[in-house]
Design a protein around this motif. Structure first.
Motif, short mmCIF file in Angstrom:
data_model
loop_
_atom_site.label_atom_id
_atom_site.label_comp_id
_atom_site.label_asym_id
_atom_site.label_seq_id
_atom_site.Cartn_x
_atom_site.Cartn_y
_atom_site.Cartn_z
N SER A 115 0.46 -1.50 -0.12
CA SER A 115 0.21 0.26 -0.07
C SER A 115 1.21 1.18 -0.06
O SER A 115 0.76 2.30 -0.97
N ARG B 286 2.25 1.65 -3.26
CA ARG B 286 1.72 2.34 -4.46
C ARG B 286 0.97 3.38 -4.53
O ARG B 286 0.84 4.65 -5.47
N ALA C 175 2.10 7.00 -6.72
CA ALA C 175 1.39 7.98 -7.02
C ALA C 175 1.60 9.01 -7.57
O ALA C 175 0.99 10.01 -8.53
N TRP D 155 -7.61 12.16 -9.42
CA TRP D 155 -8.94 11.49 -8.80
C TRP D 155 -8.74 10.35 -9.58
O TRP D 155 -9.53 9.51 -8.49
N TRP D 156 -7.99 10.24 -10.09
CA TRP D 156 -8.11 8.63 -10.45
C TRP D 156 -6.89 7.79 -9.40
O TRP D 156 -7.78 7.05 -9.24
N PHE D 157 -6.55 7.78 -9.49
CA PHE D 157 -5.43 7.55 -7.69
C PHE D 157 -6.75 7.17 -7.04
O PHE D 157 -6.42 6.17 -6.04
N ARG D 158 -6.79 8.38 -6.78
CA ARG D 158 -8.37 7.90 -5.12
C ARG D 158 -10.02 7.51 -5.30
O ARG D 158 -9.84 6.40 -5.04
N ARG D 159 -10.01 7.46 -7.06
CA ARG D 159 -11.16 6.09 -6.40
C ARG D 159 -10.86 5.02 -7.03
O ARG D 159 -11.05 3.58 -6.75
N ASN D 160 -8.77 4.28 -7.55
CA ASN D 160 -8.91 2.92 -6.92
C ASN D 160 -7.90 2.97 -5.87
O ASN D 160 -7.62 1.76 -6.18
N HIS D 161 -8.38 3.70 -5.04
CA HIS D 161 -7.97 3.65 -3.48
C HIS D 161 -6.18 3.35 -3.79
O HIS D 161 -5.72 2.11 -2.93
N TRP D 162 -5.60 3.71 -4.17
CA TRP D 162 -3.88 4.23 -4.09
C TRP D 162 -3.59 5.05 -3.49
O TRP D 162 -2.03 5.44 -3.01
#
Length: 357
Positions: A295, A298, A302, A349-356
């Motif tokens: 985690s 990642r 990010a 936004w994309w990293f937050r959406r994929n829980h990175w």
């Protein structure tokens, strides 16, 4: 050329101090107590091994209990000569660090049991001292019991058995049963304390978003293994006392020993359960640490990726070319900054959406 004995020879564990090699150490220095039990009661006063045996002969009944603390070989030999103890028993009684066992020599029994002591991990500087073990040896004859302790504590049974006179009348084996019963009861107390510690460790490991110290798991794993090695062989010795040597151990004492063996097997199973649970906790801890590291990696990736996008734009427009799009445009600087912010926002936004993140 014949070898000459060196005066600086290293002293063995069972040798007396160097100052005592010329003068033998009296056996009385190793004797903690010597008592005579008649009709289930301890006679007042202390005796020497010789006078104690004479007293038993005068009464025509009863037995002698001699307690020794880490005797030297010369001291043990003197005591053994009074009671006619087999020479192999003398050798084993002097040497410590033996596994629990039961051996028979003619009409004498020699038993070894390991004592276990527990101290809270907050009370010790060296974590290897949480579980400490000692050794209690018992030599049983028809009219005597000799206990030899090495790094172990033995309660004063002369006062403990006052309410069990009928049982003590059965002889030295009854005292051996009482010692074993108290040792196994101590095992049970330690197991209850260890259960609290293992439950706390288990809760720490499996509680989300909590930090735990994996070294503590390894520490208790090591200590529980030491306890396991100390108590596991005792069940074999107890079974031998129950099933064999019926000519030396009465049926009533064997029934009491069977109860001690049952309690010892329960403790043995509980300690084995702790060992398995700690093994599982180590695996779970390693998996949890690995997941946390993944985690973290990642998140780091990010953040690096979000910083890389503006760096790319800045690097392109930092090249020294005369002809480039928007190079001479008055709003090019603000447009470049806007593109950087937009790219970073989309990536966030994309990293937050994929829980990175």
């Amino acid at each position: 050329m014949p070898s000459v004995p060196s005066p600086f020879r290293p002293r063995k564990k069972n040798d007396p101090p160097s100052s005592s090699r010329t003068f033998s150490v009296p056996a009385e220095r190793a004797i903690e107590h010597c008592r005579v039990f008649v009709d289930g009661e301890s006679l007042p006063g202390e005796f020497t091994p010789h006078t104690a045996l004479q007293t038993v002969e005068e009464y025509g009944r009863g037995f002698v209990w001699v307690g020794l603390h880490e005797p030297y070989e010369s001291q043990m030999t003197k005591v053994a000569s009074e009671f006619g103890i087999h020479e192999l028993i003398v050798e084993d009684a002097v040497q410590a660090h033996q596994r629990p066992k039961l051996e028979r020599y003619d009409d004498q029994l020699f038993m070894v049991a390991r004592s276990v002591n527990y101290r809270d991990h907050d009370e010790v500087a060296d974590k290897r001292q949480i579980i400490s073990t000692g050794e209690i040896q018992m030599i049983l004859g028809s009219n005597f019991i000799i206990t030899v302790r090495h790094s172990a504590k033995l309660p004063n049974l002369a006062y403990t058995v006052q309410d069990e006179q009928d049982l003590v009348e059965l002889g030295p084996v009854a005292m051996a049963w009482k010692i074993l019963d108290m040792m196994v009861d101590r095992y049970s107390e330690i197991v209850r304390l260890l259960a609290i510690e293992v439950d706390e460790i288990e809760e720490e490991v499996f509680t989300p978003q909590t930090k735990f110290n994996i070294d503590r798991i390894y520490m208790f794993k090591r200590e529980i293994l030491e306890m396991k090695h100390a108590i596991d062989p005792l069940s074999v010795a107890l079974k031998a006392m129950i099933n064999d040597h019926k000519d030396l151990i009465s049926k009533q004492i064997r029934s009491y020993l069977r109860d001690v063996n049952d309690h010892e097997l329960v403790v043995k199973d509980q300690v084995a359960g702790f060992d398995e649970r700690l093994t599982s906790l180590i695996d779970a801890s390693v998996a949890k640490v690995t997941m946390q590291q993944n985690s973290d990696m990642r998140t780091i990736s990010a953040v690096v990726g979000m910083w890389a996008a503006p760096t790319l734009v800045a690097g392109i427009y930092g090249m020294n070319f005369d002809v480039m799009p928007e190079l001479h445009w008055a709003g090019g600087y603000f447009m470049a900054l806007g593109v950087m912010v937009l790219v970073v926002a989309v990536m966030w936004w994309w990293f937050r959406r994929n829980h990175w993140l």
